[in-house]
Design a protein around this motif. Structure first.
Motif, short mmCIF file in Angstrom:
data_model
loop_
_atom_site.label_atom_id
_atom_site.label_comp_id
_atom_site.label_asym_id
_atom_site.label_seq_id
_atom_site.Cartn_x
_atom_site.Cartn_y
_atom_site.Cartn_z
N GLU A 1 0.84 -1.19 0.00
CA GLU A 1 0.00 0.00 0.00
C GLU A 1 0.88 1.25 0.00
O GLU A 1 1.79 1.38 0.82
N VAL A 2 0.62 2.14 -0.92
CA VAL A 2 1.33 3.43 -0.96
C VAL A 2 0.58 4.38 -0.03
O VAL A 2 -0.60 4.66 -0.23
N VAL A 3 1.28 4.87 0.99
CA VAL A 3 0.69 5.78 1.96
C VAL A 3 0.87 7.22 1.52
O VAL A 3 -0.01 8.05 1.71
N ALA A 4 2.02 7.51 0.92
CA ALA A 4 2.29 8.86 0.43
C ALA A 4 3.27 8.79 -0.73
O ALA A 4 4.23 8.04 -0.70
N ASP A 5 2.98 9.58 -1.76
CA ASP A 5 3.85 9.67 -2.93
C ASP A 5 3.79 11.11 -3.45
O ASP A 5 3.24 11.39 -4.51
N PRO A 6 4.37 12.05 -2.67
CA PRO A 6 4.25 13.46 -3.04
C PRO A 6 4.91 13.82 -4.35
O PRO A 6 4.53 14.79 -4.99
N GLY A 7 5.88 13.02 -4.79
CA GLY A 7 6.57 13.31 -6.04
C GLY A 7 5.99 12.59 -7.22
O GLY A 7 6.56 12.60 -8.31
N ASP A 8 4.86 11.91 -7.02
CA ASP A 8 4.20 11.17 -8.09
C ASP A 8 5.18 10.23 -8.81
O ASP A 8 5.30 10.23 -10.02
N GLY A 9 5.89 9.43 -8.00
CA GLY A 9 6.83 8.47 -8.54
C GLY A 9 8.21 9.03 -8.80
O GLY A 9 9.11 8.30 -9.18
N GLU A 10 8.41 10.33 -8.59
CA GLU A 10 9.70 10.96 -8.87
C GLU A 10 10.45 11.36 -7.61
O GLU A 10 11.49 11.98 -7.69
N GLY A 11 9.94 11.02 -6.47
CA GLY A 11 10.60 11.43 -5.23
C GLY A 11 10.35 10.43 -4.14
O GLY A 11 10.08 9.27 -4.41
#
Length: 145
Positions: free
Chosen positions: A64-74
């Motif tokens: 489960e992805v909880v947070a991905d503020p860089g939309d896969g780039e960070g």
């Protein structure tokens, strides 16, 4: 390739997501590793521990992805499933070593060299974190950048 991976225990998803930008080290005690695909590893570990097929876990959107503020780039924060968390917490040293050996063999089958002792060391650290959680509501999370 240089990937920083930090496993940590947080009280809930929101608290885990809050460390997405800067990492967990100033907020939560963490275990630091590097240079492996932790999203894939979480699924592989759960598959090995529980006997569930890798493809089934991926189809169930694990991890489960909880947070991905860089939309896969960070940086990204994953949650280990309760099933994996419980399997780690209940694993004795021989089971940790066995799962480490099996995981290293899976990585080798995909052309990635991964030392069995290092694999067992990583899993032993995670098992310690999972045991510290016990029956509480906290969860095991992973930050990767």
């Amino acid at each position: 390739m240089s990937i920083i991976i930090k496993f940590f225990v947080a009280p809930d998803r929101d608290a885990a997501a809050a460390v997405a930008e800067g990492g967990p080290e100033r907020v939560f005690e963490s275990l630091t590793f590097g240079n492996f695909d932790v999203g894939e590893a979480l699924v592989e570990w759960e598959s090995i521990f529980t006997g569930q097929r890798f493809e089934e876990l991926v189809a169930a959107d694990e991890p489960e992805v909880v947070a991905d503020p860089g939309d896969g780039e960070g940086p990204v924060v994953f949650a280990a499933s309760r099933l994996l968390q419980n399997a780690l917490a209940s694993a004795d040293q021989s089971r940790v070593v066995e799962v480490g050996r099996l995981w290293a063999a899976e990585r080798a089958a995909d052309g990635e060299a991964f030392d069995q002792e290092i694999a067992a060391w990583i899993l032993a650290g995670l098992a310690g974190l999972a045991r510290a959680i016990g029956e509480g509501e906290e969860g095991l999370y992973c930050w990767m950048a």
